[in-house]
Design an enzyme around this catalytic site. Structure first.
Site, short mmCIF file in Angstrom:
data_model
loop_
_atom_site.label_atom_id
_atom_site.label_comp_id
_atom_site.label_asym_id
_atom_site.label_seq_id
_atom_site.Cartn_x
_atom_site.Cartn_y
_atom_site.Cartn_z
CD GLU A 36 1.38 -14.20 -142.20
OE1 GLU A 36 2.28 -15.05 -142.27
OE2 GLU A 36 1.57 -13.00 -141.91
CD GLU A 114 1.05 -8.67 -108.51
OE1 GLU A 114 -0.18 -8.79 -108.63
OE2 GLU A 114 1.76 -9.53 -107.99
CE LYS A 116 -8.04 -4.43 -106.79
NZ LYS A 116 -9.33 -4.12 -107.44
CG ASP A 118 -12.84 -2.72 -111.78
OD1 ASP A 118 -12.86 -3.65 -110.95
OD2 ASP A 118 -13.66 -1.80 -111.80
CE1 TYR A 223 -4.02 -9.22 -113.30
CE2 TYR A 223 -5.56 -8.41 -114.94
CZ TYR A 223 -5.06 -8.39 -113.66
OH TYR A 223 -5.60 -7.57 -112.72
CE LYS A 314 -9.67 -0.65 -105.45
NZ LYS A 314 -11.06 -0.35 -105.29
CB CYS A 408 -43.84 9.13 -98.11
SG CYS A 408 -43.32 7.91 -99.31
CB CYS A 411 -47.25 5.88 -99.52
SG CYS A 411 -46.37 6.22 -97.99
CB CYS A 426 -41.67 6.81 -95.98
SG CYS A 426 -43.28 6.02 -96.09
CB CYS A 432 -44.52 3.06 -98.45
SG CYS A 432 -43.62 4.07 -99.64
S1 IVH Z 1 -4.36 -10.65 -105.49
C1 IVH Z 1 -5.26 -12.84 -101.75
N1 IVH Z 1 -3.53 -9.21 -107.54
O1 IVH Z 1 -8.83 -7.45 -107.04
C2 IVH Z 1 -5.10 -11.85 -102.82
N2 IVH Z 1 -5.86 -9.30 -107.09
O2 IVH Z 1 -9.90 -6.34 -104.61
C3 IVH Z 1 -6.06 -12.02 -103.92
N3 IVH Z 1 -7.24 -8.07 -108.68
O3 IVH Z 1 -10.44 -10.39 -106.02
C4 IVH Z 1 -5.99 -11.09 -105.01
N4 IVH Z 1 -5.60 -7.37 -109.96
O4 IVH Z 1 -10.05 -10.06 -108.51
C5 IVH Z 1 -4.59 -9.63 -106.81
N5 IVH Z 1 -2.68 -8.03 -109.34
C6 IVH Z 1 -3.73 -8.44 -108.62
C7 IVH Z 1 -5.05 -8.09 -108.95
C8 IVH Z 1 -6.10 -8.53 -108.15
C9 IVH Z 1 -6.91 -7.37 -109.77
C10 IVH Z 1 -8.62 -8.25 -108.17
C11 IVH Z 1 -8.95 -9.65 -107.75
C12 IVH Z 1 -9.36 -9.56 -106.31
C13 IVH Z 1 -9.71 -8.12 -106.18
C14 IVH Z 1 -9.53 -7.66 -104.75
#
Ligand code: IVH
Length: 669
Positions: A36, A114, A116, A118, A223, A314, A408, A411, A426, A432
């Site tokens: 649609e 939040e 994160k 990649d 986002y 992380k 090496c 070389c 080396c 080299c």
């Molecule tokens: S805040 C001053 N929030 O992670 C703070 N970054 O490792 C600026 N990223 O360059 C970033 N999710 O590209 C923020 N919820 C989130 C994020 C986020 C992914 C990325 C962002 C930043 C990098 C830093």
């Protein structure tokens, strides 16, 4: 239909489509099927074909814009785009939380939690509600203007909803879903195109396409996670409030946001997200915690290039097992010999891995890694995969301990091991060929001379065919020589010649970095360029003079001084200069002068600095500071009790900065 009705019908269709985008991308609650939606789009397209005057830039059909341009212009970020400090375990998180509490003198802290993803950071600027600019993060101070590509991302509205200040700047992440990434690679495979290694590379590659029509075909998402506070706006006072505001303006925000209390709340959120991770439609590599109150954020401030009020926690690296087919020894740019395990291909952390580093001889012996062993390998983020340990039970009979070569492998020179260092090298330097190849690859790389199209394979071919010996020789290459190589057509040869020509206009700091002096990374190169007025001065500098520069200690000073003493290096540098490599003389490194060419006016009283101090600092970053506001002024800094200059700035629609914004702009490190 009358003209008036046509217009109305058109506006209605546009509104419907925009609303469905909002339902789908922001609220995650589509009201209609894809079919649609497509039907509505086709109806709009047909209408605009019959009445082209209706197809204004903000129509949903106009996302794919004009013909490809040659290059992405540079965009200076008025407020630098920072990055985040990382934590990898609970202790590091506790230390972060303690720093926050101590500095604020509080026991209870509310954090915005939040996820994160990649992807790739971008900033979006809306003026009077209209999307006027999209730029990549670049080095944090300046990025690339990718507006025409950003416009093709349907999750990003071309026009804000609701009420908004005159200028709105939203920062966030462009990314691909797991499925989007998978489908993109499947279609690339069918077309015999090179596969993307991971969703992040795919997103970056897609956004940096010169042809927006190609970007439009990639399933990019976006986002938002922050708003840059510009003067004249009325903003919420918490991070969670800011995210709500972004959503009200019609943009998606970082998923699974919530306010949590204290470190316990952070740990709970982290646990929940670790479990949810596999079920999500996109890859997340961790979670982010930000002090929720913007007032507290301001008190905490920044260290180096990251805020003190936020941290990325992380997820642990992913691990899996596979078998080592063989162990090879590679020679790096500085001659370091690195043992590398060639693996049975295995999928881990979102990519197929075929090599893993074994670091050095001591590591191999400590772990007793042998060819043919079954091993556990680990991959985290962008880090090179590594062998964690051997699965001893599965060791094959007759395997032998590995020993590093005495000469090496490329070389044949006798290798050296410096007392107290784990690395063996080396010593042949540029004699080299492996080191030559690596030096040239580094020289051409994006953050160095940025020679597009001169990749690893091509450099290898050029060196192996004796077409080039040093970095200086690449500027002698002819189109004929290039197209004589296997796999290089006339078109790519011509493109490369252009890229070479273009790379000759550079900056002093890029050039120094490109030379590949041991221990001289981008930051040191920038410091050198800023400290010394010219390359000539750097070439003459004594170790004592070099040690005057921040971050340069005796060892690095020796490396630099020795590099510039070597006759061979001087010959290469002279040849490069006579090939026409140059940079703006008067300003030294343009990258260290992020405000080059910008003009500023300062009005009113600032709390933390005198007018002269501001002027000096702005000038040292390359800006011009003038006494009166005109149409040529780029920024007006407004302190307390500003004069008529502030009014003039708003009449002329010039960007204004308050003291905080100014400080963030000029505190570049
Ligand atoms: S805040 C001053 N929030 O992670 C703070 N970054 O490792 C600026 N990223 O360059 C970033 N999710 O590209 C923020 N919820 C989130 C994020 C986020 C992914 C990325 C962002 C930043 C990098 C830093």
């Amino acid at each position: 239909m009358s003209d008036k009705n046509l217009k109305k019908h058109h506006a209605h269709l546009c509104k419907q489509i925009n609303q469905h985008n909002y339902q789908y991308y922001v609220l995650d609650d589509p009201l209609i099927s894809d079919a649609e939606y497509d039907r509505l789009m086709r109806e709009l397209e047909k209408l605009e074909q019959e009445h082209p005057e209706l197809a204004t830039l903000d129509s949903p059909t106009q996302r794919v814009g004009a013909a490809p341009h040659k290059d992405f212009p540079e965009v200076i970020h008025t407020i630098p785009m920072l990055s985040l400090a990382n934590a990898f375990d609970e202790d590091e998180m506790r230390a972060f939380d303690k720093r926050v509490r101590d500095k604020l003198g509080l026991d209870v802290i509310e954090y915005a939690a939040e996820s994160k993803l990649d992807g790739l950071a971008i900033t979006l600027i809306y003026k009077n509600g209209k999307l006027i600019k999209g730029a990549t993060r670049g080095d944090g101070f300046s990025g690339e203007d990718v507006t025409s590509n950003v416009r093709t991302i349907r999750a990003i509205p071309l026009m804000l909803r609701d009420e908004y200040p005159d200028v709105v700047e939203i920062r966030g992440e462009v990314y691909l879903s797991k499925q989007g990434f998978h489908e993109l690679n499947v279609s690339r495979k069918l077309n015999h195109e090179k596969l993307f290694a991971n969703p992040r590379n795919a997103a970056a590659g897609s956004l940096r396409q010169l042809d927006p029509a190609i970007t439009a075909k990639r399933p990019l998402r976006f986002y938002g996670y922050s708003v840059v506070v510009h003067a004249g706006g009325d903003y919420p006072d918490t991070q969670t409030g800011i995210l709500k505001q972004i959503k009200q303006w019609g943009l998606p925000v970082t998923p699974d946001v919530r306010a949590v209390k204290n470190i316990e709340g952070c740990f709970k959120y982290y646990q929940e997200m670790s479990q949810k991770r596999a079920r999500l439609a996109y890859e997340i590599d961790g979670v982010v915690f930000k002090v929720n109150s913007l007032e507290q954020q301001e008190k905490l401030g920044y260290v180096s290039r990251a805020p003190r009020w936020a941290i990325a926690y992380k997820f642990p690296a992913e691990e899996t097992t596979t078998r080592i087919k063989s162990i090879e020894v590679q020679v790096g740019r500085t001659g370091a010999l690195t043992p590398v395990a060639k693996l049975e291909p295995v999928f881990v952390g979102g990519v197929t891995v075929t090599n893993a580093t074994l670091h050095n001889e001591d590591e191999i012996h400590r772990k007793d890694v042998r060819s043919g062993d079954e091993v556990v390998i680990r991959r985290a983020g962008d880090v090179i995969p590594e062998v964690v340990r051997v699965v001893r039970k599965k060791r094959r009979k007759g395997s032998r301990p590995f020993s590093m070569p005495k000469s090496c492998p490329v070389c044949g020179s006798d290798i050296e091991r410096t007392e107290g260092e784990a690395i063996i090298r080396c010593p042949a330097g540029l004699f080299c060929s492996a080191q030559r190849i690596q030096a040239i690859i580094h020289f051409a790389s994006r953050r160095a001379m940025d020679i597009e199209g001169l990749g690893d394979k091509l450099v290898e071919q050029l060196v192996e065919n004796n077409l080039i010996e040093t970095v200086a020789d690449i500027y002698d290459l002819s189109k004929e020589q290039l197209s004589s190589l296997e796999r290089i057509g006339h078109k790519s040869a011509a493109n490369l010649i252009n890229a070479l020509e273009k790379s000759k206009q550079t900056t002093l700091s890029r050039f120094i970095y490109a030379l590949g002096i041991r221990e001289v990374g981008e930051a040191t190169a920038r410091n050198l360029a800023e400290h010394f007025a010219s390359l000539g001065e750097i070439r003459k500098a004594t170790p004592e003079q070099l040690e005057q520069i921040i971050d340069i200690g005796p060892v690095v000073a020796q490396h630099i001084a020795r590099f510039f003493e070597a006759q061979h290096n001087n010959e290469v540098i002279d040849k490069l200069l006579s090939a026409g490599i140059s940079w703006p003389q008067e300003t030294g490194a343009a990258s260290a002068k992020p405000l080059k060419g910008k003009s500023f006016v300062v009005t009113g009283t600032l709390e933390s600095m005198t007018r002269d101090q501001v002027k000096e600092r702005l000038q040292s970053l390359g800006a011009k500071v003038s006494g009166s506001v005109s149409a040529k002024t780029d920024y007006v800094v407004i302190g307390s009790n500003p004069g008529s200059k502030a009014d003039k700035a708003s009449q002329l629609g010039i960007t204004t900065l308050d003291e905080d914004e100014l400080i963030r702009l000029i505190n570049t490190d």
